[in-house]
Write a protein that holds these residues in place. Structure first.
Motif, PDB file in Angstrom:
ATOM      1  N   UNK A 128       1.128  15.069  -7.175  1.00  0.00           N
ATOM      2  CA  UNK A 128       1.164  15.042  -5.686  1.00  0.00           C
ATOM      3  C   UNK A 128       0.253  15.447  -4.453  1.00  0.00           C
ATOM      4  N   UNK A 129      -0.845  15.909  -5.411  1.00  0.00           N
ATOM      5  CA  UNK A 129      -1.843  16.012  -4.485  1.00  0.00           C
ATOM      6  C   UNK A 129      -2.937  15.266  -4.373  1.00  0.00           C
ATOM      7  N   UNK A 130      -2.546  13.992  -5.114  1.00  0.00           N
ATOM      8  CA  UNK A 130      -3.430  12.832  -5.353  1.00  0.00           C
ATOM      9  C   UNK A 130      -4.334  11.892  -4.101  1.00  0.00           C
ATOM     10  N   UNK A 131      -5.215  11.912  -3.362  1.00  0.00           N
ATOM     11  CA  UNK A 131      -5.679  11.692  -1.809  1.00  0.00           C
ATOM     12  C   UNK A 131      -5.899   9.822  -2.551  1.00  0.00           C
ATOM     13  N   UNK A 132      -4.929   9.050  -1.969  1.00  0.00           N
ATOM     14  CA  UNK A 132      -4.620   7.910  -2.415  1.00  0.00           C
ATOM     15  C   UNK A 132      -5.647   6.769  -1.300  1.00  0.00           C
ATOM     16  N   UNK A 133      -6.385   6.079  -1.115  1.00  0.00           N
ATOM     17  CA  UNK A 133      -7.166   4.788  -0.837  1.00  0.00           C
ATOM     18  C   UNK A 133      -6.739   3.877  -0.485  1.00  0.00           C
ATOM     19  N   UNK A 134      -5.643   2.965   0.251  1.00  0.00           N
ATOM     20  CA  UNK A 134      -4.981   1.925  -0.330  1.00  0.00           C
ATOM     21  C   UNK A 134      -5.958   0.536   0.696  1.00  0.00           C
ATOM     22  N   UNK A 135      -7.165  -0.311   0.515  1.00  0.00           N
ATOM     23  CA  UNK A 135      -7.668  -1.573   0.764  1.00  0.00           C
ATOM     24  C   UNK A 135      -7.020  -2.862   0.679  1.00  0.00           C
ATOM     25  N   UNK A 136      -6.277  -3.132   1.546  1.00  0.00           N
ATOM     26  CA  UNK A 136      -5.218  -4.633   1.158  1.00  0.00           C
ATOM     27  C   UNK A 136      -6.407  -5.517   1.152  1.00  0.00           C
ATOM     28  N   UNK A 153       0.331  -1.512   0.060  1.00  0.00           N
ATOM     29  CA  UNK A 153       0.067   0.095  -0.396  1.00  0.00           C
ATOM     30  C   UNK A 153       1.206   1.128  -0.256  1.00  0.00           C
ATOM     31  N   UNK A 154       2.100   1.305   0.686  1.00  0.00           N
ATOM     32  CA  UNK A 154       2.728   2.658   0.183  1.00  0.00           C
ATOM     33  C   UNK A 154       3.039   2.968  -0.207  1.00  0.00           C
ATOM     34  N   UNK A 155       3.652   1.839  -1.120  1.00  0.00           N
ATOM     35  CA  UNK A 155       4.874   1.863  -2.128  1.00  0.00           C
ATOM     36  C   UNK A 155       3.831   2.089  -2.993  1.00  0.00           C
ATOM     37  N   UNK A 156       2.806   1.791  -3.551  1.00  0.00           N
ATOM     38  CA  UNK A 156       1.407   1.942  -4.700  1.00  0.00           C
ATOM     39  C   UNK A 156       1.284   3.199  -4.507  1.00  0.00           C
ATOM     40  N   UNK A 157       1.111   4.487  -3.213  1.00  0.00           N
ATOM     41  CA  UNK A 157       1.183   5.147  -2.761  1.00  0.00           C
ATOM     42  C   UNK A 157       1.789   6.784  -3.227  1.00  0.00           C
ATOM     43  N   UNK A 166      -9.089  -5.924   0.403  1.00  0.00           N
ATOM     44  CA  UNK A 166     -10.348  -5.820  -0.705  1.00  0.00           C
ATOM     45  C   UNK A 166      -9.685  -5.881  -2.350  1.00  0.00           C
ATOM     46  N   UNK A 167      -8.426  -5.788  -2.159  1.00  0.00           N
ATOM     47  CA  UNK A 167      -7.347  -5.554  -3.206  1.00  0.00           C
ATOM     48  C   UNK A 167      -7.369  -4.415  -3.971  1.00  0.00           C
ATOM     49  N   UNK A 168      -8.257  -3.058  -3.417  1.00  0.00           N
ATOM     50  CA  UNK A 168      -8.481  -1.977  -4.604  1.00  0.00           C
ATOM     51  C   UNK A 168      -7.831  -1.024  -3.719  1.00  0.00           C
ATOM     52  N   UNK A 169      -7.956  -0.050  -4.982  1.00  0.00           N
ATOM     53  CA  UNK A 169      -6.865   1.593  -4.697  1.00  0.00           C
ATOM     54  C   UNK A 169      -7.468   2.102  -5.645  1.00  0.00           C
ATOM     55  N   UNK A 170      -8.722   3.123  -4.261  1.00  0.00           N
ATOM     56  CA  UNK A 170      -9.066   4.176  -4.776  1.00  0.00           C
ATOM     57  C   UNK A 170      -8.635   5.700  -4.759  1.00  0.00           C
ATOM     58  N   UNK A 171      -8.967   5.988  -5.717  1.00  0.00           N
ATOM     59  CA  UNK A 171      -7.598   7.512  -5.987  1.00  0.00           C
ATOM     60  C   UNK A 171      -8.136   8.740  -6.702  1.00  0.00           C
ATOM     61  N   UNK A 172      -8.286   9.901  -5.971  1.00  0.00           N
ATOM     62  CA  UNK A 172      -8.846  10.415  -6.162  1.00  0.00           C
ATOM     63  C   UNK A 172      -7.769  12.110  -6.804  1.00  0.00           C
ATOM     64  N   UNK A 173      -8.053  12.417  -8.011  1.00  0.00           N
ATOM     65  CA  UNK A 173      -6.120  12.626  -8.775  1.00  0.00           C
ATOM     66  C   UNK A 173      -7.136  14.027 -10.022  1.00  0.00           C
ATOM     67  N   UNK A 174      -6.550  14.505 -10.536  1.00  0.00           N
ATOM     68  CA  UNK A 174      -6.624  15.592 -11.529  1.00  0.00           C
ATOM     69  C   UNK A 174      -5.725  14.256 -12.659  1.00  0.00           C
ATOM     70  N   UNK A 175      -5.173  13.456 -12.594  1.00  0.00           N
ATOM     71  CA  UNK A 175      -4.426  12.411 -12.959  1.00  0.00           C
ATOM     72  C   UNK A 175      -5.316  11.242 -13.850  1.00  0.00           C
ATOM     73  N   UNK A 176      -4.816  11.085 -15.229  1.00  0.00           N
ATOM     74  CA  UNK A 176      -5.962   9.705 -15.967  1.00  0.00           C
ATOM     75  C   UNK A 176      -5.313   8.998 -14.903  1.00  0.00           C
TER      76      UNK A 176
END
Length: 65
Positions: free
Chosen positions: A28-36, A16-20, A38-48
């Motif tokens: 750099x402004x992304x909000x990252x939530x890794x659910x170990x 999770x840390x590595x992915x974040x 559920x094996x999912x990553x939820x990201x709020x970001x401007x990037x595609x």
């Protein structure tokens, strides 16, 4: 709109840390939530979603559609 990625190779908080950190290098402004569990990553970001996925893959993890 949040980006939801299925990352079946997540096994621990270290993953999770590595992915974040990788996603933060793309947005750099992304909000990252890794659910170990559920094996999912939820990201709020401007990037595609594509660039976020590429950052995750670059860490050695796999992203499933």
């Amino acid at each position: 709109m949040p980006i939801l990625l299925n990352v079946p190779s997540i096994v621990c908080s270290g993953c999770a840390d590595t992915i974040t950190k990788a996603i933060k290098t793309v947005d750099s402004d992304a909000t990252v939530n890794v659910d170990v569990a559920a094996k999912t990553v939820t990201v709020e970001a401007q990037a595609s979603e594509e660039s976020i996925s590429q950052a995750v893959v670059a860490t050695g993890h796999t992203v499933q559609d």
